[in-house]
Design a protein around this motif. Structure first.
Motif, PDB file in Angstrom:
ATOM      1  N   LEU A 321       0.857  -1.184   0.000  1.00 47.72           N
ATOM      2  CA  LEU A 321       0.000   0.000   0.000  1.00 47.72           C
ATOM      3  C   LEU A 321       0.890   1.229   0.000  1.00 47.72           C
ATOM      4  N   ALA A 322       0.621   2.141  -0.907  1.00 48.72           N
ATOM      5  CA  ALA A 322       1.382   3.390  -1.008  1.00 48.72           C
ATOM      6  C   ALA A 322       2.879   3.132  -1.090  1.00 48.72           C
ATOM      7  N   GLY A 323       3.252   2.067  -1.826  1.00 52.60           N
ATOM      8  CA  GLY A 323       4.664   1.783  -2.048  1.00 52.60           C
ATOM      9  C   GLY A 323       5.354   1.029  -0.933  1.00 52.60           C
ATOM     10  N   GLU A 324       4.624   0.602   0.104  1.00 57.00           N
ATOM     11  CA  GLU A 324       5.216  -0.104   1.231  1.00 57.00           C
ATOM     12  C   GLU A 324       4.554  -1.476   1.400  1.00 57.00           C
ATOM     13  N   PRO A 325       5.343  -2.511   1.706  1.00 56.26           N
ATOM     14  CA  PRO A 325       4.754  -3.833   1.962  1.00 56.26           C
ATOM     15  C   PRO A 325       3.825  -3.798   3.180  1.00 56.26           C
ATOM     16  N   VAL A 326       2.723  -4.512   3.090  1.00 61.84           N
ATOM     17  CA  VAL A 326       1.796  -4.660   4.215  1.00 61.84           C
ATOM     18  C   VAL A 326       2.245  -5.862   5.042  1.00 61.84           C
ATOM     19  N   ILE A 327       2.497  -5.649   6.330  1.00 61.63           N
ATOM     20  CA  ILE A 327       2.973  -6.742   7.182  1.00 61.63           C
ATOM     21  C   ILE A 327       1.959  -7.145   8.256  1.00 61.63           C
ATOM     22  N   GLY A 328       0.850  -6.406   8.321  1.00 60.58           N
ATOM     23  CA  GLY A 328      -0.157  -6.747   9.326  1.00 60.58           C
ATOM     24  C   GLY A 328      -1.550  -6.392   8.863  1.00 60.58           C
ATOM     25  N   ARG A 329      -2.500  -7.280   9.135  1.00 56.08           N
ATOM     26  CA  ARG A 329      -3.906  -7.043   8.809  1.00 56.08           C
ATOM     27  C   ARG A 329      -4.706  -7.292  10.082  1.00 56.08           C
ATOM     28  N   ILE A 330      -5.324  -6.240  10.624  1.00 55.41           N
ATOM     29  CA  ILE A 330      -6.021  -6.304  11.907  1.00 55.41           C
ATOM     30  C   ILE A 330      -7.500  -6.006  11.683  1.00 55.41           C
ATOM     31  N   THR A 331      -8.358  -6.902  12.142  1.00 59.77           N
ATOM     32  CA  THR A 331      -9.801  -6.732  11.953  1.00 59.77           C
ATOM     33  C   THR A 331     -10.515  -6.603  13.290  1.00 59.77           C
ATOM     34  N   LEU A 332      -9.825  -6.081  14.271  1.00 60.14           N
ATOM     35  CA  LEU A 332     -10.393  -5.895  15.607  1.00 60.14           C
ATOM     36  C   LEU A 332     -11.593  -4.963  15.595  1.00 60.14           C
ATOM     37  N   ASP A 333     -11.518  -3.933  14.759  1.00 60.11           N
ATOM     38  CA  ASP A 333     -12.599  -2.945  14.644  1.00 60.11           C
ATOM     39  C   ASP A 333     -12.411  -2.257  13.306  1.00 60.11           C
ATOM     40  N   GLY A 334     -13.154  -2.684  12.274  1.00 59.11           N
ATOM     41  CA  GLY A 334     -12.887  -2.219  10.929  1.00 59.11           C
ATOM     42  C   GLY A 334     -11.730  -2.999  10.349  1.00 59.11           C
ATOM     43  N   LEU A 335     -10.983  -2.368   9.434  1.00 57.15           N
ATOM     44  CA  LEU A 335      -9.807  -2.999   8.826  1.00 57.15           C
ATOM     45  C   LEU A 335      -8.610  -2.081   8.990  1.00 57.15           C
ATOM     46  N   LYS A 336      -7.543  -2.612   9.578  1.00 61.98           N
ATOM     47  CA  LYS A 336      -6.309  -1.857   9.788  1.00 61.98           C
ATOM     48  C   LYS A 336      -5.168  -2.583   9.100  1.00 61.98           C
ATOM     49  N   LEU A 337      -4.422  -1.835   8.299  1.00 58.66           N
ATOM     50  CA  LEU A 337      -3.254  -2.382   7.632  1.00 58.66           C
ATOM     51  C   LEU A 337      -2.009  -1.726   8.205  1.00 58.66           C
ATOM     52  N   VAL A 338      -1.066  -2.546   8.620  1.00 59.13           N
ATOM     53  CA  VAL A 338       0.203  -2.052   9.158  1.00 59.13           C
ATOM     54  C   VAL A 338       1.286  -2.274   8.115  1.00 59.13           C
ATOM     55  N   LEU A 339       2.039  -1.217   7.807  1.00 55.29           N
ATOM     56  CA  LEU A 339       3.063  -1.284   6.768  1.00 55.29           C
ATOM     57  C   LEU A 339       4.435  -1.562   7.367  1.00 55.29           C
ATOM     58  N   LYS A 340       5.342  -2.059   6.542  1.00 56.02           N
ATOM     59  CA  LYS A 340       6.682  -2.394   6.997  1.00 56.02           C
ATOM     60  C   LYS A 340       7.402  -1.179   7.561  1.00 56.02           C
ATOM     61  N   SER A 341       7.064   0.004   7.050  1.00 54.90           N
ATOM     62  CA  SER A 341       7.686   1.245   7.505  1.00 54.90           C
ATOM     63  C   SER A 341       7.246   1.649   8.907  1.00 54.90           C
ATOM     64  N   GLY A 342       6.236   0.973   9.445  1.00 60.49           N
ATOM     65  CA  GLY A 342       5.656   1.356  10.727  1.00 60.49           C
ATOM     66  C   GLY A 342       4.419   2.217  10.565  1.00 60.49           C
ATOM     67  N   GLU A 343       4.158   2.678   9.360  1.00 63.62           N
ATOM     68  CA  GLU A 343       2.944   3.441   9.075  1.00 63.62           C
ATOM     69  C   GLU A 343       1.740   2.506   9.151  1.00 63.62           C
ATOM     70  N   TRP A 344       0.562   3.084   9.327  1.00 60.43           N
ATOM     71  CA  TRP A 344      -0.636   2.258   9.346  1.00 60.43           C
ATOM     72  C   TRP A 344      -1.844   3.075   8.876  1.00 60.43           C
ATOM     73  N   VAL A 345      -2.864   2.348   8.463  1.00 61.92           N
ATOM     74  CA  VAL A 345      -4.113   2.970   8.037  1.00 61.92           C
ATOM     75  C   VAL A 345      -5.265   2.104   8.526  1.00 61.92           C
ATOM     76  N   LEU A 346      -6.342   2.745   8.912  1.00 64.25           N
ATOM     77  CA  LEU A 346      -7.522   2.058   9.452  1.00 64.25           C
ATOM     78  C   LEU A 346      -8.775   2.645   8.839  1.00 64.25           C
ATOM     79  N   VAL A 347      -9.720   1.797   8.472  1.00 60.12           N
ATOM     80  CA  VAL A 347     -11.033   2.270   8.034  1.00 60.12           C
ATOM     81  C   VAL A 347     -12.087   1.651   8.942  1.00 60.12           C
ATOM     82  N   ARG A 348     -12.989   2.512   9.415  1.00 61.41           N
ATOM     83  CA  ARG A 348     -14.099   2.085  10.251  1.00 61.41           C
ATOM     84  C   ARG A 348     -15.378   2.730   9.736  1.00 61.41           C
ATOM     85  N   PRO A 349     -16.464   1.962   9.618  1.00 62.28           N
ATOM     86  CA  PRO A 349     -17.725   2.566   9.206  1.00 62.28           C
ATOM     87  C   PRO A 349     -18.442   3.208  10.385  1.00 62.28           C
TER      88      PRO A 349
END
Length: 381
Positions: A321-349
């Motif tokens: 995502l955005a040029g960085e490998p995704v190393i984590g997928r968290i579905t605790l509340d919505g969808l959260k993707l953790v990138l190798k760079s330490g960046e992350w993104v979360l979507v919640r409805p």
């Protein structure tokens, strides 16, 4: 005033109805209930309440009394906060109660400590001045300007029921919860000697994680909702629990968010360190080797589009995502993707309207927009 109303427990009583309104629509027939442990009920714990006598002919097990909770509450806070240090600092502080139930608490404690307090919206108004009593950067623009013009040290704001906080630094700079929480965690460990893990919601800054790992402590991530944070404060021995929406509590306090406590801790930090919060944020970034930037984006949709996105999110598992490998997928509340760079993104409805909230964090502010846009494209927004 809501804080003057209490349910006095008598033998046979096991729960109370808190006199506050939740920040969203309540299903028909639903009622907020708190147990005598002072922790909001979770995981279906309220399921047996209708069988316990509500709406039945069972004799009453509680009596209505009026109390003044302030003396006991003030005494408790004085055990958690260094009020003597705040008194010695003689700070000029604005307190904005936003016409809510926090009137007569934070302002009174700071005045008793000898600080110069400017009260703002500290009088009753059932319409809250015509706006929502939420202590955000936008709603506190007037307070920010006053602090800048007057050269005050701090602005401390509360929401309508005083459980969430808003903080303004000297110079009129609004300090977001994701900026304040790491500085507070550092302060609790290094100044107050409270060593232990931290608990945060899935949408809250990972700067807390970096501090915890630096001291060999754990991190407990939860779904959004302070009731989950409260459980970890009780059961995991966490020093601090916080959420990006402006709620926090600490070890030794009740396992529920408290904006009054948050404001006093902000004043303590400024008093004992002799620095602005912005300077303390710089110090924390230098100590732990990084400064993180967080931002939330609200995206409105149609009900039909919302359902399409929800279906796509269920199976979305990108390799990058955005040029960085995704190393984590968290579905605790919505969808959260953790990138190798330490960046992350979360979507919640949103649970009440066709709206998605997209959160992102990076060590480079310009990357936030890149991550938001890349993720929106992935989920079809």
């Amino acid at each position: 005033m809501a804080s003057e109303l209490a349910i006095h427990p008598v033998p046979g009583g096991g729960a109370g109805i808190p006199p506050t309104v939740p920040p969203g629509p309540v299903p028909n027939g639903a009622t907020a209930v708190a147990g005598l442990s002072e922790r909001p009920r979770v995981n279906g714990q309220t399921g047996q309440i209708p069988k316990a006598g509500f709406g039945s002919d069972r004799p009453a097990v509680a009596e209505l009394v009026f109390i003044d909770p302030r003396p006991a509450y003030f005494a408790h806070l004085e055990k958690l906060v260094d009020m003597d240090a705040i008194a010695r600092a003689n700070l000029q502080i604005m307190v904005d109660a936003m016409h809510g139930s926090g009137m007569g608490y934070l302002d009174v404690m700071l005045k008793r400590a000898g600080n110069r307090v400017q009260e703002c919206r500290c009088h009753r108004d059932p319409l809250f001045g015509g706006s929502l009593p939420e202590p955000t950067g936008k709603s506190l623009e007037g307070a920010c300007q006053w602090i800048k013009d007057e050269g005050a040290r701090l602005g401390l704001a509360l929401d309508g029921d005083a459980d969430r906080f808003g903080i303004i630094d000297s110079g009129g700079i609004f300090i977001a919860p994701n900026q304040f929480l790491p500085v507070l965690y550092h302060h609790l460990i290094t100044f107050k000697g409270l060593m232990g893990p931290v608990t945060r919601t899935v949408a809250t800054t990972h700067m807390l994680d970096r501090i915890a790992y630096h001291y060999g402590q754990g991190v407990y991530e939860t779904a959004v909702g302070f009731k989950y944070i409260g459980q970890n404060l009780l059961e995991k021995g966490c020093v601090l629990g916080g959420e990006e929406s402006g709620g926090l509590s600490i070890r030794g306090h009740i396992p529920e968010k408290d904006g009054i406590l948050a404001g006093l801790l902000a004043a303590e930090m400024v008093a004992v360190h002799g620095k602005s919060l912005a300077e303390l944020i710089d110090d924390v970034a230098a100590i732990y080797g990084v400064r993180l930037y967080s931002e939330r984006l609200d995206v409105h949709t149609t009900p039909e589009q919302k359902q399409q996105v929800l279906e796509k999110v269920k199976t979305l598992d990108p390799g990058e995502l955005a040029g960085e490998p995704v190393i984590g997928r968290i579905t605790l509340d919505g969808l959260k993707l953790v990138l190798k760079s330490g960046e992350w993104v979360l979507v919640r409805p949103s649970g009440t309207e066709p709206l998605f909230r997209i959160y992102a964090e990076s060590d480079r502010p310009e990357r936030i927009t890149e991550i938001h846009n890349a993720f929106k494209e992935q989920i079809g927004l």
